[in-house]
Design a protein around this motif. Structure first.
Motif, PDB file in Angstrom:
ATOM      1  N   VAL A 129       1.063  -1.285  -0.006  1.00 45.83           N
ATOM      2  CA  VAL A 129       0.036   0.210   0.035  1.00 45.83           C
ATOM      3  C   VAL A 129       1.459   1.231   0.009  1.00 45.83           C
ATOM      4  CG1 VAL A 129      -1.494   0.837   1.327  1.00 45.83           C
ATOM      5  CG2 VAL A 129      -1.844  -1.095   1.503  1.00 45.83           C
ATOM      6  N   LEU A 134      -6.309   4.066   2.548  1.00 48.92           N
ATOM      7  CA  LEU A 134      -6.509   3.126   1.855  1.00 48.92           C
ATOM      8  C   LEU A 134      -7.921   2.111   1.555  1.00 48.92           C
ATOM      9  CD1 LEU A 134      -6.672   2.361  -1.274  1.00 48.92           C
ATOM     10  CD2 LEU A 134      -4.865   0.335  -0.907  1.00 48.92           C
ATOM     11  N   TYR A 182      -2.988   3.055  -5.672  1.00 48.63           N
ATOM     12  CA  TYR A 182      -2.387   3.082  -4.940  1.00 48.63           C
ATOM     13  C   TYR A 182      -1.730   1.755  -3.825  1.00 48.63           C
ATOM     14  CZ  TYR A 182      -5.111   6.816  -4.515  1.00 48.63           C
ATOM     15  OH  TYR A 182      -5.937   8.891  -5.270  1.00 48.63           O
TER      16      TYR A 182
END
Length: 379
Positions: A129, A134, A182
């Motif tokens: 990540v 996220l 992301y």
């Protein structure tokens, strides 16, 4: 922020704290399960901030919600029963397993059917990540339910790619979907998404600024004691998701509760990134009994067109009326060299406004309207 409609407007500091998603219950027949997202949540004998505290519930605990009144939820947790501020709960699936690492939770999700292309990696691939926070969703899109979240440097197993979304499995076994841009594929050290974004904002970089933050709470709601900084960040995250869905690149001036960028730093960020537009998210206050949204601009040559495009969308109906456009002599507008606007999305001094804006459904409608307005601006 304290501003009066139609008179000289008083600016407040524009500085973050990650807000938990407000729990919503349009119908609570039979009850539902929610999880606490604050260190210690007071339980009161009545749905009011001044009611007697009868107990408390710790962070991460799950409760059964049986009723809702104006943002307050009636809950049962073990032997503790009473009313809590719904803003600090998040609804979860009753069948969802408890989370392990990273504070995530959720249930295994079957792959959503879609006409868009999808591909599975030839082998299970690890990914990392890259965003500070996220969201994990139940399907490949921002319209799907939020199941949990990941933080920067968390590792996940990549199960499937579908356009701009990735189906992943967390370290604790939860399965869901995240925005592919992301996370970084460990094998390629690049974005796992190889499919171009769709939407008319492809190639545009938008800076989203959640106002206030850290030790600066902004305005405090006069009925439910809602912190403006929490609403600003939560709404800004929804705006980010809506813009990304349209193909835009999005940078945020803050994404965590411990971040407190100065006004100058927020402006410098947009200029350093050579962004195409800057949108600051706020909620309003006034000593008068006023209601609704208000959209600000500084420069008539640069800002007004952007502000008008967003206000036009907000005025089409998000749950509160639009009070139109207004000149605002604010640092982040005055000093910005790119088109910039500041949007006030309701008055926390108005009990009705405050009860409405606390709901994630309202925040999502506002976020969609802002994203649609930005897209209109670039047409």
């Amino acid at each position: 922020m304290n501003k009066m409609i139609g008179v000289t407007l008083l600016a407040a500091c524009l500085l973050g704290m990650a807000a938990p998603q407000p729990a919503e219950a349009k119908s609570v027949a039979g009850g539902y399960t929610a999880q606490v997202y604050v260190n210690s949540l007071n339980v009161r004998n009545e749905p009011a901030k001044n009611a007697t505290v009868v107990g408390s519930i710790k962070n991460g605990a799950r409760v059964t919600v049986t009723d809702e009144q104006h943002g307050w939820l009636k809950v049962q947790a073990g032997n503790t029963s009473g009313w809590v501020a719904g803003y600090y709960l998040r609804k979860v699936n009753s069948t969802s397993p408890r989370s392990g690492a990273s504070g995530t939770f959720g249930a295994s999700i079957t792959t959503a059917s879609s006409s868009t292309s999808a591909s599975a990696p030839s082998r299970t691939t690890k990914a990392t990540v890259t965003a500070d926070s996220l969201r994990i969703r139940s399907g490949p899109g921002t319209q799907y339910k939020v199941l949990g979240s990941l933080k920067a440097k968390d590792t996940v197993a990549l199960l499937l790619r579908q356009n701009d979304w990735a189906r992943i499995r967390t370290a604790s076994g939860e399965i869901g979907w995240v925005a592919a841009q992301y996370i970084r594929d460990g094998a390629t050290q690049g974005s796992i998404s190889t499919v171009s974004h769709t939407g008319n904002l492809r190639g545009k970089l938008i800076v989203i600024d959640p106002g206030h933050g850290g030790s600066d709470p902004g305005m405090l709601g006069t009925t439910f004691n809602t912190m403006e900084k929490d609403l600003n960040l939560q709404t800004a995250l929804y705006v980010r998701d809506a813009l990304v869905a349209k193909g835009a690149r999005v940078e945020m001036t803050r994404t965590r509760e411990d971040q407190k960028p100065t006004l100058a730093r927020r402006v410098q960020m947009s200029e350093a990134l050579r962004a195409d537009a800057f949108v600051s998210i706020h909620y309003n206050s006034s000593p008068k009994k006023v209601s609704g949204t208000l959209t600000f601009f500084y420069s008539e040559s640069d800002d007004l067109k952007l502000a008008r495009a967003i206000e036009n969308r907000l005025g089409q109906g998000i749950g509160l009326k639009s009070n139109g456009l207004s000149f605002g002599d604010y640092h982040i507008l005055r000093e910005n060299r790119i088109p910039a606007t500041l949007v006030e999305l309701g008055f926390l001094t108005n009990p009705t406004d405050e009860s409405i804006v606390r709901k994630s459904s309202y925040q999502k409608r506002a976020a969609k309207s802002i994203a649609d307005g930005v897209a209109d601006y670039f047409k």
